[in-house]
Design a protein around this motif. Sequence first.
Motif, PDB file in Angstrom:
ATOM      1  N   ASN A 112     -11.400 -31.415   6.626  1.00  0.00           N
ATOM      2  CA  ASN A 112     -11.080 -30.190   8.508  1.00  0.00           C
ATOM      3  C   ASN A 112     -10.799 -29.062   8.280  1.00  0.00           C
ATOM      4  OD1 ASN A 112     -11.207 -33.158   8.685  1.00  0.00           O
ATOM      5  ND2 ASN A 112      -9.675 -33.175  10.303  1.00  0.00           N
ATOM      6  N   ALA A 113      -9.936 -28.406   8.055  1.00  0.00           N
ATOM      7  CA  ALA A 113      -9.740 -27.268   6.993  1.00  0.00           C
ATOM      8  C   ALA A 113     -10.313 -26.078   7.185  1.00  0.00           C
ATOM      9  CB  ALA A 113      -8.225 -27.283   6.944  1.00  0.00           C
ATOM     10  N   LEU A 114     -10.765 -27.054   5.821  1.00  0.00           N
ATOM     11  CA  LEU A 114     -11.786 -26.493   4.744  1.00  0.00           C
ATOM     12  C   LEU A 114     -13.215 -26.415   5.590  1.00  0.00           C
ATOM     13  CD1 LEU A 114     -12.902 -24.967   2.232  1.00  0.00           C
ATOM     14  CD2 LEU A 114     -12.918 -27.835   0.582  1.00  0.00           C
ATOM     15  N   ASP A 115     -13.109 -27.143   6.080  1.00  0.00           N
ATOM     16  CA  ASP A 115     -15.050 -26.984   7.447  1.00  0.00           C
ATOM     17  C   ASP A 115     -14.616 -26.254   7.793  1.00  0.00           C
ATOM     18  OD1 ASP A 115     -16.212 -29.388   5.913  1.00  0.00           O
ATOM     19  OD2 ASP A 115     -15.416 -30.833   7.656  1.00  0.00           O
ATOM     20  N   LYS A 116     -13.911 -25.793   8.817  1.00  0.00           N
ATOM     21  CA  LYS A 116     -13.818 -24.650   9.856  1.00  0.00           C
ATOM     22  C   LYS A 116     -13.979 -23.323   8.611  1.00  0.00           C
ATOM     23  CE  LYS A 116     -10.815 -27.402  13.028  1.00  0.00           C
ATOM     24  NZ  LYS A 116      -9.132 -27.226  13.369  1.00  0.00           N
ATOM     25  N   VAL A 117     -13.507 -23.255   7.863  1.00  0.00           N
ATOM     26  CA  VAL A 117     -13.555 -21.462   7.390  1.00  0.00           C
ATOM     27  C   VAL A 117     -14.904 -21.870   6.929  1.00  0.00           C
ATOM     28  CG1 VAL A 117     -10.959 -21.533   6.351  1.00  0.00           C
ATOM     29  CG2 VAL A 117     -12.872 -22.202   4.791  1.00  0.00           C
ATOM     30  N   ILE A 118     -15.647 -22.897   6.268  1.00  0.00           N
ATOM     31  CA  ILE A 118     -16.887 -22.898   6.559  1.00  0.00           C
ATOM     32  C   ILE A 118     -18.041 -22.229   7.077  1.00  0.00           C
ATOM     33  CG2 ILE A 118     -18.915 -24.378   5.360  1.00  0.00           C
ATOM     34  CD1 ILE A 118     -17.268 -25.375   3.608  1.00  0.00           C
ATOM     35  N   VAL A 163     -21.574 -25.535  -0.472  1.00  0.00           N
ATOM     36  CA  VAL A 163     -22.391 -24.401  -0.476  1.00  0.00           C
ATOM     37  C   VAL A 163     -22.085 -23.541  -1.200  1.00  0.00           C
ATOM     38  CG1 VAL A 163     -21.233 -24.790   2.006  1.00  0.00           C
ATOM     39  CG2 VAL A 163     -19.213 -23.996   1.042  1.00  0.00           C
ATOM     40  N   GLU A 164     -21.816 -24.068  -2.240  1.00  0.00           N
ATOM     41  CA  GLU A 164     -21.741 -22.773  -3.266  1.00  0.00           C
ATOM     42  C   GLU A 164     -20.563 -21.752  -3.625  1.00  0.00           C
ATOM     43  OE1 GLU A 164     -26.057 -21.980  -5.476  1.00  0.00           O
ATOM     44  OE2 GLU A 164     -26.303 -21.390  -2.861  1.00  0.00           O
ATOM     45  N   ILE A 165     -19.137 -22.327  -3.265  1.00  0.00           N
ATOM     46  CA  ILE A 165     -17.598 -21.561  -3.251  1.00  0.00           C
ATOM     47  C   ILE A 165     -17.826 -21.972  -4.498  1.00  0.00           C
ATOM     48  CG2 ILE A 165     -15.698 -21.640  -2.909  1.00  0.00           C
ATOM     49  CD1 ILE A 165     -16.486 -22.337   0.276  1.00  0.00           C
ATOM     50  N   PRO A 166     -17.517 -20.654  -5.814  1.00  0.00           N
ATOM     51  CA  PRO A 166     -17.531 -21.375  -7.265  1.00  0.00           C
ATOM     52  C   PRO A 166     -15.746 -21.371  -7.744  1.00  0.00           C
ATOM     53  CG  PRO A 166     -17.520 -18.901  -6.695  1.00  0.00           C
ATOM     54  CD  PRO A 166     -17.689 -19.007  -5.332  1.00  0.00           C
ATOM     55  N   ILE A 167     -14.606 -21.117  -6.843  1.00  0.00           N
ATOM     56  CA  ILE A 167     -13.378 -21.027  -7.352  1.00  0.00           C
ATOM     57  C   ILE A 167     -12.628 -22.342  -5.854  1.00  0.00           C
ATOM     58  CG2 ILE A 167     -11.083 -19.767  -7.893  1.00  0.00           C
ATOM     59  CD1 ILE A 167     -13.334 -17.718  -8.732  1.00  0.00           C
ATOM     60  N   ILE A 168     -12.079 -22.865  -6.184  1.00  0.00           N
ATOM     61  CA  ILE A 168     -10.865 -23.225  -5.478  1.00  0.00           C
ATOM     62  C   ILE A 168      -9.572 -23.335  -6.071  1.00  0.00           C
ATOM     63  CG2 ILE A 168     -11.132 -25.542  -6.466  1.00  0.00           C
ATOM     64  CD1 ILE A 168     -10.934 -26.444  -3.257  1.00  0.00           C
ATOM     65  N   LEU A 169      -8.675 -23.260  -5.374  1.00  0.00           N
ATOM     66  CA  LEU A 169      -6.852 -23.265  -5.596  1.00  0.00           C
ATOM     67  C   LEU A 169      -5.667 -23.886  -5.343  1.00  0.00           C
ATOM     68  CD1 LEU A 169      -4.822 -20.311  -4.405  1.00  0.00           C
ATOM     69  CD2 LEU A 169      -6.853 -19.003  -6.192  1.00  0.00           C
ATOM     70  N   SER A 170      -5.255 -24.177  -5.650  1.00  0.00           N
ATOM     71  CA  SER A 170      -4.212 -24.814  -4.268  1.00  0.00           C
ATOM     72  C   SER A 170      -2.478 -24.462  -5.024  1.00  0.00           C
ATOM     73  CB  SER A 170      -4.045 -26.366  -4.250  1.00  0.00           C
ATOM     74  OG  SER A 170      -3.351 -26.808  -3.686  1.00  0.00           O
ATOM     75  N   LYS A 171      -1.352 -24.627  -3.965  1.00  0.00           N
ATOM     76  CA  LYS A 171      -0.026 -24.968  -4.532  1.00  0.00           C
ATOM     77  C   LYS A 171       0.220 -25.988  -5.371  1.00  0.00           C
ATOM     78  CE  LYS A 171       2.003 -26.714  -0.631  1.00  0.00           C
ATOM     79  NZ  LYS A 171       3.081 -26.885   0.248  1.00  0.00           N
ATOM     80  N   GLY A 172      -0.580 -27.126  -4.984  1.00  0.00           N
ATOM     81  CA  GLY A 172      -0.841 -28.298  -5.508  1.00  0.00           C
ATOM     82  C   GLY A 172      -1.165 -29.428  -6.816  1.00  0.00           C
ATOM     83  N   ALA A 173      -1.788 -30.080  -6.906  1.00  0.00           N
ATOM     84  CA  ALA A 173      -2.325 -30.683  -8.084  1.00  0.00           C
ATOM     85  C   ALA A 173      -3.092 -31.075  -8.090  1.00  0.00           C
ATOM     86  CB  ALA A 173      -1.803 -32.554  -8.221  1.00  0.00           C
ATOM     87  N   VAL A 174      -4.629 -31.278  -9.115  1.00  0.00           N
ATOM     88  CA  VAL A 174      -5.445 -32.034  -9.001  1.00  0.00           C
ATOM     89  C   VAL A 174      -5.988 -33.225  -9.459  1.00  0.00           C
ATOM     90  CG1 VAL A 174      -7.609 -30.504 -10.331  1.00  0.00           C
ATOM     91  CG2 VAL A 174      -6.382 -29.009  -9.362  1.00  0.00           C
ATOM     92  N   THR A 175      -7.218 -33.934  -9.081  1.00  0.00           N
ATOM     93  CA  THR A 175      -7.698 -35.261  -9.213  1.00  0.00           C
ATOM     94  C   THR A 175      -8.377 -34.881 -10.328  1.00  0.00           C
ATOM     95  OG1 THR A 175      -9.205 -35.986  -8.252  1.00  0.00           O
ATOM     96  CG2 THR A 175      -6.740 -36.204  -6.986  1.00  0.00           C
ATOM     97  N   SER A 176      -8.158 -36.539 -11.281  1.00  0.00           N
ATOM     98  CA  SER A 176      -9.097 -35.940 -12.514  1.00  0.00           C
ATOM     99  C   SER A 176     -10.735 -36.181 -12.351  1.00  0.00           C
ATOM    100  CB  SER A 176      -8.795 -37.633 -13.057  1.00  0.00           C
ATOM    101  OG  SER A 176      -9.250 -38.770 -12.741  1.00  0.00           O
ATOM    102  N   LEU A 177     -11.870 -36.639 -11.322  1.00  0.00           N
ATOM    103  CA  LEU A 177     -12.675 -36.504 -10.761  1.00  0.00           C
ATOM    104  C   LEU A 177     -12.542 -35.144 -10.543  1.00  0.00           C
ATOM    105  CD1 LEU A 177     -15.404 -37.935 -10.826  1.00  0.00           C
ATOM    106  CD2 LEU A 177     -14.361 -39.037  -7.998  1.00  0.00           C
ATOM    107  N   PHE A 189     -20.979 -17.425   0.157  1.00  0.00           N
ATOM    108  CA  PHE A 189     -20.390 -17.814  -0.386  1.00  0.00           C
ATOM    109  C   PHE A 189     -19.901 -17.896  -2.033  1.00  0.00           C
ATOM    110  CE2 PHE A 189     -20.937 -20.341   3.680  1.00  0.00           C
ATOM    111  CZ  PHE A 189     -19.409 -20.503   4.239  1.00  0.00           C
ATOM    112  N   LYS A 190     -21.231 -17.037  -2.827  1.00  0.00           N
ATOM    113  CA  LYS A 190     -21.074 -16.771  -4.296  1.00  0.00           C
ATOM    114  C   LYS A 190     -20.209 -15.815  -4.828  1.00  0.00           C
ATOM    115  CE  LYS A 190     -25.856 -19.249  -5.163  1.00  0.00           C
ATOM    116  NZ  LYS A 190     -26.835 -18.491  -6.253  1.00  0.00           N
ATOM    117  N   GLU A 191     -19.773 -14.733  -3.777  1.00  0.00           N
ATOM    118  CA  GLU A 191     -18.619 -13.806  -3.818  1.00  0.00           C
ATOM    119  C   GLU A 191     -16.890 -14.571  -3.204  1.00  0.00           C
ATOM    120  OE1 GLU A 191     -19.097 -11.738  -5.721  1.00  0.00           O
ATOM    121  OE2 GLU A 191     -21.453 -12.424  -6.234  1.00  0.00           O
ATOM    122  N   THR A 192     -16.703 -15.210  -2.757  1.00  0.00           N
ATOM    123  CA  THR A 192     -16.006 -16.064  -1.771  1.00  0.00           C
ATOM    124  C   THR A 192     -14.821 -17.020  -3.086  1.00  0.00           C
ATOM    125  OG1 THR A 192     -16.343 -18.151  -1.220  1.00  0.00           O
ATOM    126  CG2 THR A 192     -16.935 -15.309   0.057  1.00  0.00           C
TER     127      THR A 192
END
Length: 246
Positions: free
Chosen positions: A165-171, A203-217, A181-184
Amino acid sequence: MIEEITVIRMTDGESSEAVEEVVEEMPLALYVNGRWVQTAMISPSMIKEFVIGHLFAEKVVKACDEIESIQIEENIAKVLLKDPLGIVNLKKVVLSGCGGGSSFLDESKLPRINTEFTIDWRMASESMSRVLGSEIHRRTRGVHSVGLFNKEGEIVIADDIGRHNALDKVIGYAIGENIDFKETFVGVTGRISSDMVLKCVAVEIPIILSKGAVTSLAVEIGKITGMTIIGFVSQHGMRIYTGRIS
């Protein structure tokens, strides 16, 4: 967003009455062209941005001019599309997020993100600190926070009980501001799962980062689409699962 309730607090075996701050939660029933699509459990802020962002991130629409109107009344959001059949043939997939959400995105049809945009490790670390500094997150520990950034800094940070939901809100906010979005890039407080990556790809956001873990898929999708995925971001380091930083 925050409600005060009376609780019984236990400390070292002793009980006392206290007032605690908890994050508000509400159901939002989403209708598109008169058809019920889903009921999302959300935090009551940036509701219109959530609806717009959700429609774009789920590929229900690809441009603002496809939306005729959005009407929000208490716990109901009604969207009218110019295409009367715009929602008919979409298929849902159950998401990995809390609450058993669903998605219309098709992992078998993944586009590549074509951009040379990158960030350095310092920008990644500082942006993650901004996301973690959310006041509502600090006061309640009951929300996820997502921030959208460019090389100039913070564009918007949204809080919600659900990270999707939070990601949808910023989008949705960025679409209203005509952001490229290509420059974000986005920073999130929760894990990076495939559904979070798919929303960014949509929406072509090229980078995502987190303090947490990442899944295999999530990693697999990142490799296919050319997206940069960074986990366990802190002031001292991070792990780059796909893509690159400068």
